[in-house]
Design an enzyme around this catalytic site. Structure first.
Site, PDB file in Angstrom:
ATOM      1  N   ASP A 133       3.777   4.998   2.565  1.00  0.00           N
ATOM      2  CA  ASP A 133       4.571   4.478   3.678  1.00  0.00           C
ATOM      3  C   ASP A 133       4.589   2.948   3.687  1.00  0.00           C
ATOM      4  O   ASP A 133       5.577   2.330   4.098  1.00  0.00           O
ATOM      5  CB  ASP A 133       4.037   5.010   5.017  1.00  0.00           C
ATOM      6  CG  ASP A 133       4.239   6.519   5.150  1.00  0.00           C
ATOM      7  OD1 ASP A 133       5.061   7.072   4.390  1.00  0.00           O
ATOM      8  OD2 ASP A 133       3.573   7.141   6.005  1.00  0.00           O
ATOM      9  N   GLU A 193      14.707   1.546   9.040  1.00  0.00           N
ATOM     10  CA  GLU A 193      15.673   2.467   8.455  1.00  0.00           C
ATOM     11  C   GLU A 193      16.806   2.717   9.444  1.00  0.00           C
ATOM     12  O   GLU A 193      16.554   2.861  10.638  1.00  0.00           O
ATOM     13  CB  GLU A 193      15.008   3.817   8.156  1.00  0.00           C
ATOM     14  CG  GLU A 193      13.886   3.756   7.162  1.00  0.00           C
ATOM     15  CD  GLU A 193      12.899   4.885   7.405  1.00  0.00           C
ATOM     16  OE1 GLU A 193      13.111   5.975   6.851  1.00  0.00           O
ATOM     17  OE2 GLU A 193      11.934   4.672   8.153  1.00  0.00           O
ATOM     18  N   CYS A 204       9.409   1.531  -6.544  1.00  0.00           N
ATOM     19  CA  CYS A 204       8.143   0.800  -6.630  1.00  0.00           C
ATOM     20  C   CYS A 204       8.341  -0.598  -6.061  1.00  0.00           C
ATOM     21  O   CYS A 204       9.219  -1.342  -6.512  1.00  0.00           O
ATOM     22  CB  CYS A 204       7.676   0.709  -8.086  1.00  0.00           C
ATOM     23  SG  CYS A 204       6.241  -0.346  -8.303  1.00  0.00           S
ATOM     24  N   CYS A 232       7.511  -3.318  -9.057  1.00  0.00           N
ATOM     25  CA  CYS A 232       8.359  -3.584 -10.222  1.00  0.00           C
ATOM     26  C   CYS A 232       9.799  -3.100 -10.056  1.00  0.00           C
ATOM     27  O   CYS A 232      10.643  -3.359 -10.909  1.00  0.00           O
ATOM     28  CB  CYS A 232       7.746  -2.963 -11.483  1.00  0.00           C
ATOM     29  SG  CYS A 232       7.984  -1.168 -11.592  1.00  0.00           S
ATOM     30  N   CYS A 268       4.678   0.867 -13.913  1.00  0.00           N
ATOM     31  CA  CYS A 268       3.718  -0.250 -13.912  1.00  0.00           C
ATOM     32  C   CYS A 268       2.356   0.135 -13.354  1.00  0.00           C
ATOM     33  O   CYS A 268       1.468  -0.707 -13.261  1.00  0.00           O
ATOM     34  CB  CYS A 268       4.284  -1.435 -13.131  1.00  0.00           C
ATOM     35  SG  CYS A 268       4.171  -1.242 -11.337  1.00  0.00           S
ATOM     36  N   ASP A 307       8.385   1.556   8.356  1.00  0.00           N
ATOM     37  CA  ASP A 307       8.717   2.902   7.910  1.00  0.00           C
ATOM     38  C   ASP A 307       8.361   3.858   9.040  1.00  0.00           C
ATOM     39  O   ASP A 307       7.275   3.771   9.605  1.00  0.00           O
ATOM     40  CB  ASP A 307       7.903   3.226   6.646  1.00  0.00           C
ATOM     41  CG  ASP A 307       8.212   4.614   6.113  1.00  0.00           C
ATOM     42  OD1 ASP A 307       9.323   4.807   5.581  1.00  0.00           O
ATOM     43  OD2 ASP A 307       7.351   5.508   6.247  1.00  0.00           O
ATOM     44  N   CYS A 349       3.283   4.227  -9.277  1.00  0.00           N
ATOM     45  CA  CYS A 349       4.445   3.928 -10.123  1.00  0.00           C
ATOM     46  C   CYS A 349       4.213   4.448 -11.534  1.00  0.00           C
ATOM     47  O   CYS A 349       3.175   4.177 -12.146  1.00  0.00           O
ATOM     48  CB  CYS A 349       4.709   2.421 -10.142  1.00  0.00           C
ATOM     49  SG  CYS A 349       6.132   2.006 -11.173  1.00  0.00           S
TER      50      CYS A 349
HETATM   51 ZN   LIG Z   1       6.132  -0.253 -10.651  1.00  0.00          ZN
END
Ligand SMILES: [Zn+2]
Length: 262
Positions: A241, A145, A212, A215, A234, A61, A231
């Site tokens: 980052d 990226e 996330c 999840c 979850c 990142d 998140c």
């Molecule tokens: Zn999550």
């Protein structure tokens, strides 16, 4: 050891050599930056130096607090020195605005700004080379990226996907200095990866910072602060980052699977 370069019309000039010359020298140019002079060589047929496979893959990142954050949790090239130079540059530019045209103070202020610009450029190049070297030594596959898509997203929305991730509260000058660093870094990384026989994968950065990594839940509320990811589904908590870098790695590996299946 002393190194000399023969320049037409000048003769032999002693130079400080930053890197060994490899390949065949094709062009030699001389550039001045404030009081410093640089001899720039461009070479052809530079031998590739393939590195042994490590079996490791990584997502990276690109940011401001650290130039590079990896999916393994490493933060490479904290450009704090760069930020300090940028602050000095802002001060120097204010000083310049207060000087009279044609005055000695103005000439001095202009020279100081040129010197600081040069310093920032050298610091940035140095940091980018070190970070890129670290990555190609340790990893066979590096996902990053796609900056062209990232910039399009940015200009289309008028702002960055997640305010605070790429945009600092600093001046526009500061930001442009830091922004320009990502393109330079990726060019250096591409050169080193090619020479070392490493694979680079550019991925669409869309949602990489708000998804996330545990999840897969996508929400901008996942990103509460610049550095913190939490998140909402979850409760996974991570450095923002690092979370993004893991998503970038996954996107890169998915692209690679598609390419290999085709
Ligand atoms: Zn999550």
């Amino acid at each position: 050891t002393a190194t000399f370069v023969r320049l037409q019309g000048i003769g032999h000039v002693r130079v400080h050599q930053h890197r060994p010359v490899r390949g065949t020298v094709k062009t030699v140019s001389v550039k001045r930056e404030g009081h410093r002079w640089y001899v720039i060589l461009s070479c052809e047929d530079v031998p590739a130096e393939p590195l042994p496979a490590t079996g490791a893959v990584v997502g990276i990142d690109l940011g401001v607090a650290s130039l590079v954050t990896t999916s393994d949790g490493d933060h490479l090239d904290n450009p704090r020195h760069l930020a300090a130079s940028a602050d000095r540059l802002a001060v120097a530019q204010r000083d310049l605005a207060r000087t009279k045209r044609g005055s000695k103070r103005r000439r001095k202020a202009v020279a100081r700004i040129a010197a600081l610009h040069g310093k920032v450029r050298r610091q940035r190049l140095d940091g980018a080379h070190k970070a890129a070297l670290h990555l190609v030594r340790d990893y066979d596959v590096i996902a990053h990226e796609d900056l062209r898509i990232a910039n399009m997203t940015r200009s289309a929305s008028g702002t960055v996907e997640t305010p605070g991730r790429n945009v600092t509260q600093k001046s526009g000058l500061n930001r442009s200095l830091l922004d320009a660093g990502w393109g330079v870094f990726l060019r250096i990384l591409a050169d080193k990866a090619e020479s070392a026989g490493r694979e680079l994968i550019a991925v669409n950065p869309r949602n990489t910072s708000r998804t996330c990594a545990a999840c897969g839940h996508v929400a901008k509320e996942n990103r509460l602060t610049q550095a913190g990811f939490h998140c909402q589904r979850c409760a996974h908590t991570a450095h923002a980052d690092v979370n993004a870098a893991i998503n970038i790695l996954r996107a890169g590996l998915a692209l690679r699977d598609v390419a290999q299946a085709a």
